[in-house]
Design a protein around this motif. Sequence first.
Motif, PDB file in Angstrom:
ATOM      1  N   LEU A  30     -29.027 -47.286  38.079  1.00 19.75           N
ATOM      2  CA  LEU A  30     -29.614 -48.606  38.216  1.00 19.75           C
ATOM      3  C   LEU A  30     -28.599 -49.579  38.797  1.00 19.75           C
ATOM      4  O   LEU A  30     -27.415 -49.532  38.458  1.00 19.75           O
ATOM      5  CB  LEU A  30     -30.075 -49.128  36.852  1.00 19.75           C
ATOM      6  CG  LEU A  30     -31.073 -48.249  36.088  1.00 19.75           C
ATOM      7  CD1 LEU A  30     -31.381 -48.882  34.733  1.00 19.75           C
ATOM      8  CD2 LEU A  30     -32.336 -48.052  36.893  1.00 19.75           C
ATOM      9  N   PRO A  31     -29.058 -50.469  39.670  1.00 18.09           N
ATOM     10  CA  PRO A  31     -28.127 -51.485  40.183  1.00 18.09           C
ATOM     11  C   PRO A  31     -27.724 -52.435  39.072  1.00 18.09           C
ATOM     12  O   PRO A  31     -28.495 -52.704  38.147  1.00 18.09           O
ATOM     13  CB  PRO A  31     -28.966 -52.211  41.254  1.00 18.09           C
ATOM     14  CG  PRO A  31     -30.392 -51.985  40.835  1.00 18.09           C
ATOM     15  CD  PRO A  31     -30.421 -50.616  40.212  1.00 18.09           C
ATOM     16  N   ALA A  32     -26.512 -52.944  39.144  1.00 21.86           N
ATOM     17  CA  ALA A  32     -26.044 -53.893  38.139  1.00 21.86           C
ATOM     18  C   ALA A  32     -26.891 -55.153  38.192  1.00 21.86           C
ATOM     19  O   ALA A  32     -27.294 -55.606  39.267  1.00 21.86           O
ATOM     20  CB  ALA A  32     -24.579 -54.240  38.390  1.00 21.86           C
ATOM     21  N   ALA A  33     -27.188 -55.699  37.027  1.00 22.37           N
ATOM     22  CA  ALA A  33     -27.984 -56.921  36.975  1.00 22.37           C
ATOM     23  C   ALA A  33     -27.242 -58.075  37.625  1.00 22.37           C
ATOM     24  O   ALA A  33     -27.852 -59.000  38.164  1.00 22.37           O
ATOM     25  CB  ALA A  33     -28.318 -57.266  35.527  1.00 22.37           C
ATOM     26  N   THR A  34     -25.918 -58.033  37.579  1.00 24.17           N
ATOM     27  CA  THR A  34     -25.084 -59.082  38.165  1.00 24.17           C
ATOM     28  C   THR A  34     -24.037 -58.446  39.065  1.00 24.17           C
ATOM     29  O   THR A  34     -23.347 -57.514  38.658  1.00 24.17           O
ATOM     30  CB  THR A  34     -24.377 -59.896  37.068  1.00 24.17           C
ATOM     31  OG1 THR A  34     -25.351 -60.456  36.188  1.00 24.17           O
ATOM     32  CG2 THR A  34     -23.549 -61.021  37.670  1.00 24.17           C
ATOM     33  N   SER A  35     -23.933 -58.939  40.299  1.00 28.01           N
ATOM     34  CA  SER A  35     -22.922 -58.438  41.239  1.00 28.01           C
ATOM     35  C   SER A  35     -21.695 -59.330  41.274  1.00 28.01           C
ATOM     36  O   SER A  35     -20.579 -58.867  41.493  1.00 28.01           O
ATOM     37  CB  SER A  35     -23.516 -58.330  42.647  1.00 28.01           C
ATOM     38  OG  SER A  35     -24.588 -57.405  42.676  1.00 28.01           O
ATOM     39  N   LEU A  93     -38.291 -50.608  33.423  1.00 29.83           N
ATOM     40  CA  LEU A  93     -38.780 -51.131  34.694  1.00 29.83           C
ATOM     41  C   LEU A  93     -38.594 -50.110  35.814  1.00 29.83           C
ATOM     42  O   LEU A  93     -39.478 -49.930  36.656  1.00 29.83           O
ATOM     43  CB  LEU A  93     -38.058 -52.433  35.040  1.00 29.83           C
ATOM     44  CG  LEU A  93     -38.407 -53.652  34.188  1.00 29.83           C
ATOM     45  CD1 LEU A  93     -37.510 -54.827  34.564  1.00 29.83           C
ATOM     46  CD2 LEU A  93     -39.876 -54.046  34.370  1.00 29.83           C
ATOM     47  N   ALA A  94     -37.453 -49.430  35.807  1.00 32.03           N
ATOM     48  CA  ALA A  94     -37.189 -48.421  36.834  1.00 32.03           C
ATOM     49  C   ALA A  94     -38.136 -47.238  36.690  1.00 32.03           C
ATOM     50  O   ALA A  94     -38.578 -46.651  37.695  1.00 32.03           O
ATOM     51  CB  ALA A  94     -35.738 -47.950  36.743  1.00 32.03           C
ATOM     52  N   ILE A  95     -38.469 -46.864  35.455  1.00 36.73           N
ATOM     53  CA  ILE A  95     -39.419 -45.773  35.227  1.00 36.73           C
ATOM     54  C   ILE A  95     -40.795 -46.159  35.767  1.00 36.73           C
ATOM     55  O   ILE A  95     -41.459 -45.370  36.450  1.00 36.73           O
ATOM     56  CB  ILE A  95     -39.506 -45.424  33.730  1.00 36.73           C
ATOM     57  CG1 ILE A  95     -38.204 -44.761  33.270  1.00 36.73           C
ATOM     58  CG2 ILE A  95     -40.695 -44.506  33.445  1.00 36.73           C
ATOM     59  CD1 ILE A  95     -38.100 -44.565  31.774  1.00 36.73           C
ATOM     60  N   ARG A  96     -41.244 -47.372  35.468  1.00 37.55           N
ATOM     61  CA  ARG A  96     -42.540 -47.826  35.977  1.00 37.55           C
ATOM     62  C   ARG A  96     -42.581 -47.777  37.500  1.00 37.55           C
ATOM     63  O   ARG A  96     -43.556 -47.313  38.093  1.00 37.55           O
ATOM     64  CB  ARG A  96     -42.815 -49.251  35.497  1.00 37.55           C
ATOM     65  CG  ARG A  96     -43.258 -49.336  34.051  1.00 37.55           C
ATOM     66  CD  ARG A  96     -43.429 -50.775  33.618  1.00 37.55           C
ATOM     67  NE  ARG A  96     -44.073 -50.860  32.307  1.00 37.55           N
ATOM     68  CZ  ARG A  96     -44.157 -51.954  31.584  1.00 37.55           C
ATOM     69  NH1 ARG A  96     -43.624 -53.075  32.038  1.00 37.55           N
ATOM     70  NH2 ARG A  96     -44.763 -51.950  30.417  1.00 37.55           N
ATOM     71  N   GLU A  97     -41.519 -48.256  38.119  1.00 38.33           N
ATOM     72  CA  GLU A  97     -41.461 -48.244  39.577  1.00 38.33           C
ATOM     73  C   GLU A  97     -41.446 -46.806  40.099  1.00 38.33           C
ATOM     74  O   GLU A  97     -42.144 -46.485  41.070  1.00 38.33           O
ATOM     75  CB  GLU A  97     -40.217 -48.988  40.057  1.00 38.33           C
ATOM     76  CG  GLU A  97     -39.983 -48.926  41.564  1.00 38.33           C
ATOM     77  CD  GLU A  97     -41.128 -49.484  42.384  1.00 38.33           C
ATOM     78  OE1 GLU A  97     -41.340 -48.980  43.505  1.00 38.33           O
ATOM     79  OE2 GLU A  97     -41.833 -50.403  41.898  1.00 38.33           O
ATOM     80  N   TYR A 156     -39.484 -42.151  29.195  1.00 39.12           N
ATOM     81  CA  TYR A 156     -38.181 -42.655  28.744  1.00 39.12           C
ATOM     82  C   TYR A 156     -37.552 -41.660  27.758  1.00 39.12           C
ATOM     83  O   TYR A 156     -36.372 -41.309  27.876  1.00 39.12           O
ATOM     84  CB  TYR A 156     -38.362 -44.016  28.089  1.00 39.12           C
ATOM     85  CG  TYR A 156     -37.084 -44.676  27.636  1.00 39.12           C
ATOM     86  CD1 TYR A 156     -36.417 -45.586  28.453  1.00 39.12           C
ATOM     87  CD2 TYR A 156     -36.544 -44.408  26.387  1.00 39.12           C
ATOM     88  CE1 TYR A 156     -35.236 -46.201  28.039  1.00 39.12           C
ATOM     89  CE2 TYR A 156     -35.367 -45.019  25.958  1.00 39.12           C
ATOM     90  CZ  TYR A 156     -34.728 -45.915  26.792  1.00 39.12           C
ATOM     91  OH  TYR A 156     -33.567 -46.512  26.367  1.00 39.12           O
ATOM     92  N   LEU A 157     -38.351 -41.198  26.787  1.00 37.53           N
ATOM     93  CA  LEU A 157     -37.847 -40.239  25.804  1.00 37.53           C
ATOM     94  C   LEU A 157     -37.499 -38.908  26.461  1.00 37.53           C
ATOM     95  O   LEU A 157     -36.530 -38.245  26.076  1.00 37.53           O
ATOM     96  CB  LEU A 157     -38.888 -40.032  24.705  1.00 37.53           C
ATOM     97  CG  LEU A 157     -39.182 -41.251  23.822  1.00 37.53           C
ATOM     98  CD1 LEU A 157     -40.321 -40.941  22.855  1.00 37.53           C
ATOM     99  CD2 LEU A 157     -37.938 -41.685  23.065  1.00 37.53           C
ATOM    100  N   ALA A 158     -38.287 -38.500  27.455  1.00 40.78           N
ATOM    101  CA  ALA A 158     -38.013 -37.244  28.156  1.00 40.78           C
ATOM    102  C   ALA A 158     -36.694 -37.324  28.925  1.00 40.78           C
ATOM    103  O   ALA A 158     -35.915 -36.365  28.946  1.00 40.78           O
ATOM    104  CB  ALA A 158     -39.165 -36.915  29.107  1.00 40.78           C
TER     105      ALA A 158
END
Length: 420
Positions: free
Chosen positions: A323-328, A22-26, A311-313
């Motif tokens: 990446l921000p943590a999914a849960t804070s 998701l971060a790569i797409r963004e 992603y592979l690169a």
Amino acid sequence: MSTFTAPKGTYDLLPPSSATFLAIREGLAAPARRAGYGYIETPVFEDVKLFSRGVGESTDIVTKEMFSLTKRGREDLALRPEGTASVLRAALQANLHKLGNLPVKLWYSGSYYRYERPQAGRYRQFAQVGAEAIGAEDPALDAELIILADDAFRSLGLSNYTLLLNSLGDKQCRPVYRAALIEFLAGLDLDEDTRRRAEINPLRVLDDKRESVQAQLTGAPMLRDFLCEDCKAYDEKVRELLTANGVTFTDDPKLVRGLDYYTRTTFEFVHNGLGAQSAIGGGGRYDGLSEMIGGPALPSVGWALGVDRTYLALEAEGVVLDLPAATSVYAVALGEEAKNLLFAKVVELRRAGVATDLAFGVKSIKNAMKSADRSGARFALIAGDRDLAEGVVQLKDLTTGEQNPVALDALVTTLKEKQL
């Protein structure tokens, strides 16, 4: 265990790696969005003729790799093997080129499908982010898109890649080159399929990856030597703009890419750590595609960047995205009454923009705290009967181990102040 598995040549995106995708797409889309490109989404299947006309009858994509769909006994639909033809079709159908200033700038993200031999970096369903600028012929537009792609890769932390650049000429100069190339290819020892491909589009032979073919192409005429003055000037301006803005490139006179619709500027980003499937993105100008699929003359340029390959690169370079943590915040309730109260606080925190989770099915405080640690949360909220009687919850910093009581009515404010 399920008796079903993902189809051959596909894979499931699962946490935690899915967060990186998701971060790569963004990251790939962000530069285009900042440059005024609007989002477009098209169906995953189209009339098969859209691709046979636009992508090219002689391409491997059309002859070998398209997934055809049967509709009432006829094979007239196909899963999209690439994005440009679909985006241009949608723009023409909606008359976007008639609504305002040109070019029409569009970006997209989605899955594409090709029946290929599965291997690392080559899948039968793959993800791309693309950008298209429709309706303008301007070397600055070509340079803009190349710079946007380069910025996208660099923003993600990639550095070990090369930009390959070529010009394929236009309808004025390419026929002369085509005749020279056909004459050269006629003297080579090529198999029947390759000869048939050369008759339809001889430039496709230059893109053949087989060593037996590439070995015979030494001394083949290069299109760069046949460019007309207009195409030379156009190509030089693109290169001048790239150089002036800090984008380095390598000339590749054999670069034609796998699609028939390209004209003039053609480019590809290849990563030096991916082996055979080294392309992480590419594109070019396609001035005649609109007319090929029944539209007006609309000179255009665009690219597609591979999410899977990127992603592979990143893995090859050892780059880990921040990446921000999914849960804070992770809430642990001791008892049913505490759970009801903390459940309400979890909902309140989420509505306030704080990523919060709750320990469900708690068997013991020990297991619940292990779940809190595994969640990646920075803080744990712990409440039992005694805390409720005092109107507080315990706020524990899972990094330092420090724990303090916080008043229930001040909980949201306290956590927001900690910039969660």
